[in-house]
Write an enzyme that holds these catalytic residues in place. Structure first.
Site, PDB file in Angstrom:
ATOM      1  N   LYS A 102       1.012  -1.167  -0.098  1.00 45.60           N
ATOM      2  CA  LYS A 102      -0.100  -0.015   0.146  1.00 45.60           C
ATOM      3  C   LYS A 102       0.848   1.405  -0.016  1.00 45.60           C
ATOM      4  O   LYS A 102       2.142   1.297   0.013  1.00 45.60           O
ATOM      5  CB  LYS A 102      -1.084  -0.167   1.141  1.00 45.60           C
ATOM      6  CG  LYS A 102      -1.972  -1.176   1.089  1.00 45.60           C
ATOM      7  CD  LYS A 102      -2.922  -1.150   2.399  1.00 45.60           C
ATOM      8  CE  LYS A 102      -3.814  -2.387   2.178  1.00 45.60           C
ATOM      9  NZ  LYS A 102      -4.837  -2.569   3.461  1.00 45.60           N
ATOM     10  N   TYR A 144     -12.278  -2.963  -3.871  1.00 48.18           N
ATOM     11  CA  TYR A 144     -12.720  -2.923  -2.151  1.00 48.18           C
ATOM     12  C   TYR A 144     -14.241  -2.847  -2.274  1.00 48.18           C
ATOM     13  O   TYR A 144     -14.817  -2.209  -1.481  1.00 48.18           O
ATOM     14  CB  TYR A 144     -12.208  -2.028  -1.229  1.00 48.18           C
ATOM     15  CG  TYR A 144     -10.736  -1.976  -0.876  1.00 48.18           C
ATOM     16  CD1 TYR A 144     -10.448  -3.268  -0.099  1.00 48.18           C
ATOM     17  CD2 TYR A 144      -9.727  -1.043  -0.902  1.00 48.18           C
ATOM     18  CE1 TYR A 144      -9.232  -3.393   0.478  1.00 48.18           C
ATOM     19  CE2 TYR A 144      -8.456  -1.223  -0.699  1.00 48.18           C
ATOM     20  CZ  TYR A 144      -8.294  -2.574   0.288  1.00 48.18           C
ATOM     21  OH  TYR A 144      -6.939  -2.658   0.639  1.00 48.18           O
ATOM     22  N   ASN A 178      -1.999  -0.101   7.142  1.00 50.35           N
ATOM     23  CA  ASN A 178      -1.488  -1.390   7.733  1.00 50.35           C
ATOM     24  C   ASN A 178      -0.804  -1.969   6.491  1.00 50.35           C
ATOM     25  O   ASN A 178      -0.663  -3.290   6.432  1.00 50.35           O
ATOM     26  CB  ASN A 178      -2.826  -2.392   8.091  1.00 50.35           C
ATOM     27  CG  ASN A 178      -3.934  -2.691   6.981  1.00 50.35           C
ATOM     28  OD1 ASN A 178      -3.946  -2.235   5.737  1.00 50.35           O
ATOM     29  ND2 ASN A 178      -4.678  -3.330   7.263  1.00 50.35           N
ATOM     30  N   HIS A 236      -2.090  -5.447   1.424  1.00 50.17           N
ATOM     31  CA  HIS A 236      -2.901  -6.318   1.041  1.00 50.17           C
ATOM     32  C   HIS A 236      -2.834  -7.714   0.546  1.00 50.17           C
ATOM     33  O   HIS A 236      -1.887  -7.847   0.009  1.00 50.17           O
ATOM     34  CB  HIS A 236      -3.918  -5.563  -0.159  1.00 50.17           C
ATOM     35  CG  HIS A 236      -5.057  -6.459  -0.647  1.00 50.17           C
ATOM     36  ND1 HIS A 236      -6.200  -6.293  -0.291  1.00 50.17           N
ATOM     37  CD2 HIS A 236      -5.138  -7.284  -1.756  1.00 50.17           C
ATOM     38  CE1 HIS A 236      -6.991  -7.239  -0.744  1.00 50.17           C
ATOM     39  NE2 HIS A 236      -6.337  -7.900  -1.513  1.00 50.17           N
ATOM     40  N   GLU A 294      -9.146 -10.678  -7.959  1.00 47.40           N
ATOM     41  CA  GLU A 294      -8.138  -9.509  -7.825  1.00 47.40           C
ATOM     42  C   GLU A 294      -7.130  -9.393  -9.099  1.00 47.40           C
ATOM     43  O   GLU A 294      -6.660  -8.453  -9.589  1.00 47.40           O
ATOM     44  CB  GLU A 294      -7.768  -9.287  -6.493  1.00 47.40           C
ATOM     45  CG  GLU A 294      -8.632  -9.157  -5.602  1.00 47.40           C
ATOM     46  CD  GLU A 294      -8.194  -9.363  -3.928  1.00 47.40           C
ATOM     47  OE1 GLU A 294      -9.197  -9.204  -3.068  1.00 47.40           O
ATOM     48  OE2 GLU A 294      -7.244  -9.966  -3.780  1.00 47.40           O
TER      49      GLU A 294
HETATM   50  P1  DAT Z   1      -7.719  -7.237   5.036  1.00 47.97           P
HETATM   51  O1  DAT Z   1      -6.859  -6.294   4.476  1.00 47.97           O
HETATM   52  O2  DAT Z   1      -6.950  -7.780   6.353  1.00 47.97           O
HETATM   53  O3  DAT Z   1      -8.343  -8.364   4.198  1.00 47.97           O
HETATM   54  P2  DAT Z   1     -10.537  -6.197   5.253  1.00 47.97           P
HETATM   55  O4  DAT Z   1     -10.710  -6.777   3.833  1.00 47.97           O
HETATM   56  O5  DAT Z   1     -11.532  -6.511   6.243  1.00 47.97           O
HETATM   57  O6  DAT Z   1      -8.875  -6.489   5.880  1.00 47.97           O
HETATM   58  O7  DAT Z   1     -10.454  -4.460   5.091  1.00 47.97           O
HETATM   59  C1  DAT Z   1      -9.630  -4.027   3.953  1.00 47.97           C
HETATM   60  C2  DAT Z   1      -8.896  -2.877   4.573  1.00 47.97           C
HETATM   61  O8  DAT Z   1      -9.912  -1.805   5.084  1.00 47.97           O
HETATM   62  C3  DAT Z   1      -8.139  -3.311   5.823  1.00 47.97           C
HETATM   63  O9  DAT Z   1      -6.828  -3.790   5.290  1.00 47.97           O
HETATM   64  C4  DAT Z   1      -7.794  -1.975   6.486  1.00 47.97           C
HETATM   65  C5  DAT Z   1      -9.272  -1.217   6.290  1.00 47.97           C
HETATM   66  N1  DAT Z   1     -10.140  -1.543   7.158  1.00 47.97           N
HETATM   67  C6  DAT Z   1     -10.651  -2.661   7.602  1.00 47.97           C
HETATM   68  N2  DAT Z   1     -11.319  -2.604   8.797  1.00 47.97           N
HETATM   69  C7  DAT Z   1     -11.218  -1.306   9.097  1.00 47.97           C
HETATM   70  C8  DAT Z   1     -11.781  -0.619  10.342  1.00 47.97           C
HETATM   71  N3  DAT Z   1     -12.451  -0.977  11.219  1.00 47.97           N
HETATM   72  N4  DAT Z   1     -11.121   0.799  10.456  1.00 47.97           N
HETATM   73  C9  DAT Z   1     -10.354   1.541   9.648  1.00 47.97           C
HETATM   74  N5  DAT Z   1     -10.222   0.622   8.379  1.00 47.97           N
HETATM   75  C10 DAT Z   1     -10.482  -0.661   8.321  1.00 47.97           C
HETATM   76 MG    MG Z   2      -9.612  -8.117   2.556  1.00 47.21          MG
END
Ligand code: DAT
Ligand code: MG
Length: 152
Positions: A12, A52, A115, A118, A129
């Site tokens: 990212k 997303y 974080n 991805h 993807e």
């Molecule tokens: P991952 O990236 O572990 O697959 P995800 O698909 O649930 O997690 O979410 C995509 C991204 O969105 C994640 O890397 C960071 C952001 N995100 C997820 N939950 C969040 C939250 N509660 N607050 C802020 N950003 C969040």
């Molecule tokens: Mg995800």
């Protein structure tokens, strides 16, 4: 073949700005996974909204898209035995506060909204993807010299 499972991994914008793209790539290389595709690009909001799409109703979605489009990213395809599941384990939990030490997020970042990486959560999303981020002619067909030492 099971050894040819593919996952979509992306550094990212925060990983790019912080200069830890090499550290992230190093972990997938050292693990024994095979690099199939990689590029450096600045993704559009449209592409990120598609990427997303499943999260579009979440309150953090606008912030997520603006963060992801705030700078360049490094999308990649890595291949190997259980690449999707093992890739997720290597990433660590979504929220770095919960990511175990030794994982990429556990070692290298602190906040869920920054974080750094991805990784696909299923083979089905990996295939979607990969098709979203890469053309077929960007997926390189090759055999690493190490393959017989990574797999029995
Ligand atoms: P991952 O990236 O572990 O697959 P995800 O698909 O649930 O997690 O979410 C995509 C991204 O969105 C994640 O890397 C960071 C952001 N995100 C997820 N939950 C969040 C939250 N509660 N607050 C802020 N950003 C969040
Ligand atoms: Mg995800």
């Amino acid at each position: 073949m099971a050894n040819s499972e593919r996952t979509f991994i992306m550094c990212k914008p925060d990983a790019v700005h912080r200069g830890i793209v090499g550290e992230i790539i190093k972990r997938f290389e050292a693990k024994g996974f095979k690099l199939v595709a990689m590029k450096f690009m600045w993704a559009s909001k449209e592409l990120l909204e598609k990427h997303y799409a499943d999260l579009s109703s979440r309150p953090f979605f606008p912030g997520l898209v603006s963060y992801m489009s705030s700078g360049p990213v490094v999308p990649m395809v890595w291949e190997g035995l259980n690449a999707v599941k093992t890739g997720r384990v290597m990433l660590g939990a979504t929220n770095p506060a919960d990511s175990a030490p030794g994982t990429i997020r556990g070692d290298l970042c602190v906040q869920v909204g920054r974080n750094i990486i991805h990784g696909s959560d299923s083979v089905e999303s990996a295939n979607k993807e990969i098709a979203l981020w890469f053309n077929d002619n960007e997926l390189v067909s090759w055999k690493p010299a190490s393959v017989d030492w990574v797999y029995e």
